[in-house]
Design a protein around this motif. Structure first.
Motif, mmCIF file in Angstrom:
data_model
loop_
_atom_site.group_PDB
_atom_site.id
_atom_site.type_symbol
_atom_site.label_atom_id
_atom_site.label_comp_id
_atom_site.label_asym_id
_atom_site.label_seq_id
_atom_site.Cartn_x
_atom_site.Cartn_y
_atom_site.Cartn_z
ATOM 1 N N ASP A 280 1.474 -37.960 116.331
ATOM 2 C CA ASP A 280 2.012 -39.272 115.982
ATOM 3 C C ASP A 280 2.795 -39.237 114.678
ATOM 4 O O ASP A 280 3.333 -40.253 114.238
ATOM 5 N N THR A 281 2.857 -38.072 114.037
ATOM 6 C CA THR A 281 3.728 -37.893 112.873
ATOM 7 C C THR A 281 4.871 -36.986 113.286
ATOM 8 O O THR A 281 4.661 -35.991 113.987
ATOM 9 N N HIS A 319 1.534 -43.290 108.909
ATOM 10 C CA HIS A 319 2.437 -44.047 109.785
ATOM 11 C C HIS A 319 3.202 -45.098 108.972
ATOM 12 O O HIS A 319 3.700 -46.079 109.513
ATOM 13 N N TYR A 324 8.922 -44.828 111.129
ATOM 14 C CA TYR A 324 8.019 -45.219 112.199
ATOM 15 C C TYR A 324 8.279 -46.656 112.649
ATOM 16 O O TYR A 324 8.115 -46.979 113.836
ATOM 17 N N ASP A 328 9.073 -47.399 116.394
ATOM 18 C CA ASP A 328 8.215 -48.318 117.150
ATOM 19 C C ASP A 328 9.000 -49.518 117.676
ATOM 20 O O ASP A 328 8.789 -49.973 118.806
#
Length: 657
Positions: A280-281, A319, A324, A328
């Motif tokens: 997720d990074t 995050h 991000y 997103d």
């Protein structure tokens, strides 16, 4: 929460958010602990100290069990566009000699770092920098960092002057307004500094649709400042000396045919920090957002800052960067939210020429009859070592000629405003101190490389970077020569951890520390840093460098198009093709060992012990041809080295014996 266009939902907050809230606008607990007779700050104070421009570190070479760490501090300058006036440079030089480790380090963000400061000397060093027209406020911490701009001091190219001007103005606009900085380091005395432009002050005070908070001390940031660091650059069309795609916000100067400023193209959402094994990074390039007129640029910058301030993730710091939010939400939703704060639609992005890498080394005309000189500084380290005495040379030049300098985004130095009559004397002085000033005389792999400091000072470093890359580049050069690529070079960047301070993810060949003496390898970035590289393998022991790179280089030599660069080749053919070729590749049998640790891959070597560059011994065990090829094929598919895979298999087999 704030008076924003559509108020975000209240989040659970990370520990750092609570620390900022309790800090009384960056005062505590630093102010209290600064008075204590200790060698270090507590963890809470360390986090707040970053906003003042300093990191607490320890010399990891000196760690010993049962003993206190060798605590020291790094200070980093806030120098918009890399500008260092003569007085400030001489002060930094002196401070590094008296209180530091006798070196300065030019950063990849156009600032200087001093390493090795003891806590008892911290206030003296801070105060000296501030009184010499310098600042460290905002060089670290959760706020706008040092703003980058092309370092070339062209006086006859107005777009470059605009880039400098607006880098300075936006830096002023987003400077923290807290009085903590001067209270802590100058006992409340505010030194005389350049007068702030009236339009900047007016823009800071102007509250458009919630861009400002009802906060008397920090109208833009509030008591929580930003969710994470925030990076801005201003450049001109075609000039990618500042890696514009890696910034949270990049502004590109747009002028009319007469050279008058009209406005700026705006990009947003770049960022390179990531964490190994945390999918997720990730790294991300900035997206084009649109165009803004010069009259509205400060309001638009504030609108982008407010969007990230109010909607960035304050619960999960991994995050929390603006990239991000862009990822997103998508560009369309992000732009719409920015427009709510801005109060109007953002105009379409204007066409631009291709961006090119620039380093401005050597002698150059600056357009007003004077000259500037770009000096290559290997890994940014300004030091005296053996016959190489850059630190002494720069001190003598600045003392004698009172020249200003600009630091580059590739940790080099530009001296400028040089009279033609001074050229020969400066050139001779540098040559006497062992400094190569002709770009043609610099090994190209070195010229286009960057590395972060890593060990021993950086607490995040997993493995070596600055201290390792000279030897690694020598080994790469020897390998290129061996396979018949004597005239080839490409952009190599290395970091000791995945945070990416030397921007390895934009390199043609990037090394990212993943374990002691091992690196994740990234391939396929563009020579001009306009395309992201991709992770090729997760862990390559550095002693296997030649074994790993030789088949890739041979494939490049065999299948490249005319004039094609290494990064472009890797991107074009793709990793599947590269892996397939490496599986089938058979190198000549083992040659005699060189001082660089060059080891050729062998098909069926006899068991032997082979010394490698690290000084350790690496043992080889022979296998059948068929098994060797199967092992190599599986290792390639799994993104591992054959040594790793073989070691795992043997450990599993021997576990119960």
């Amino acid at each position: 929460m704030v008076n924003s266009p559509t108020s975000p939902s209240v989040q659970k907050r990370s520990k750092n958010e609570a620390l900022k809230e309790r800090s009384n606008y960056l005062r505590e607990p630093v102010a209290t602990e600064l008075l204590q007779d200790t060698t270090r700050f507590t963890e809470d104070a360390i986090q707040i100290l970053k906003f003042h421009g300093s990191y607490q570190q320890d010399n990891r070479d000196n760690r010993a069990k049962g003993q206190e760490k060798d605590y020291q501090f790094m200070l980093r300058t806030r120098s918009p566009g890399g500008f260092i006036p003569p007085e400030l440079y001489l002060t930094l030089d002196r401070l590094s000699q008296e209180y530091g480790n006798h070196t300065l380090r030019a950063t990849t963000r156009q600032g200087f770092q001093i390493h090795g400061i003891l806590k008892k000397n911290l206030k003296t060093v801070f105060a000296s920098i501030i009184r010499s027209m310098g600042s460290t406020l905002g060089a670290c911490g959760d706020l706008n960092r040092n703003i980058m701009a092309p370092p070339a001091p062209y006086k006859n190219r107005p777009e470059y002057q605009y880039a400098w001007e607006y880098a300075n103005h936006i830096a002023d606009l987003l400077t923290p307004q807290t009085g903590a900085y001067y209270e802590l380091w100058l006992d409340g005395e505010k030194v005389i500094s350049a007068e702030e432009a009236p339009e900047v002050k007016a823009a800071r005070e102007r509250n458009l649709n919630g861009t400002n908070l009802p906060d008397p001390e920090e109208p833009i940031y509030g008591q929580h400042y930003m969710p994470r660091k925030f990076k801005i650059a201003v450049t001109v069309p075609g000039d990618n000396s500042i890696d514009l795609y890696t910034q949270d916000v990049s502004l590109v100067v747009i002028t009319n045919k007469k050279g008058k400023l009209e406005g700026f193209n705006v990009l947003a959402g770049g960022g390179l920090g990531r964490t190994h094994n945390k999918e997720d990074t990730f790294v991300r390039m900035a997206d084009a957002i649109g165009y803004v007129s010069k009259e509205d640029v400060y309001d638009l910058v504030k609108a982008i800052v407010a969007t990230q301030r109010d909607y960035g993730d304050r619960a999960n710091r991994r995050h929390a960067r603006m990239k991000y939010l862009l990822q997103d939400w998508g560009v369309e939703k992000f732009t719409a939210k920015v427009e709510e704060y801005f109060g109007k639609k953002i105009a379409p992005y204007k066409p631009l020429p291709a961006f090119k890498y620039q380093d401005y080394l050597g002698w150059n005309e600056q357009g007003d009859g004077k000259l500037f000189l770009g000096i290559s500084v290997e890994n940014g380290r300004v030091k005296d070592e053996g016959t190489f005495r850059l630190k002494s040379a720069l001190r003598e030049i600045v003392q004698q000629y009172s020249l200003p300098m600009r630091l580059t985004g590739n940790h080099n130095i530009i001296l400028y405003d040089i009279e033609p009559s001074q050229q020969l004397a400066i050139e001779q002085l540098l040559e006497q101190h062992g400094i190569q000033i002709s770009p043609e005389g610099i090994e190209p792999l070195v010229r286009y490389s960057m590395a972060c400091p890593a060990l021993p000072t950086c607490g995040l470093a997993i493995t070596e970077s600055e201290r390792a890359i000279p030897g690694i580049l020598e080994r790469i050069r020897a390998l290129l020569d061996k396979v018949g690529l004597e005239n080839e070079h490409f952009v190599v960047r290395m970091t000791g951890c995945p945070n990416g301070c030397a921007r390895p993810y934009m390199a043609e060949l990037g090394f990212v520390g993943s374990a002691p003496e091992s690196y994740q390898v990234w391939l396929g970035g563009s020579p001009d840093q306009t395309r992201l590289a991709q992770a090729y393998v997760d862990r390559m022991p550095i002693h296997e460098l030649e074994l790993f790179l030789e088949p890739i280089f041979v494939f490049f030599k065999k299948e490249r198009k005319a004039g094609e660069k290494f990064g472009d080749f890797c991107d074009r053919v793709g990793f599947d093709a590269i892996r397939q070729y490496t599986v089938e590749y058979e190198s000549p049998k083992l040659n005699s060992q060189s001082d660089t640790g060059l080891v050729n891959e062998v098909i069926k070597p006899e068991p032997s012990a082979i010394p490698v560059a690290s000084g350790k011994t690496r043992y080889r065990v022979g296998v059948r041809d068929e098994l060797y090829k199967r092992l190599k094929n599986v290792a390639t598919k799994q993104g591992k080295t054959m040594t790793e895979l073989a070691a795992e298999a043997l450990e599993a087999y021997l576990k119960d014996i």
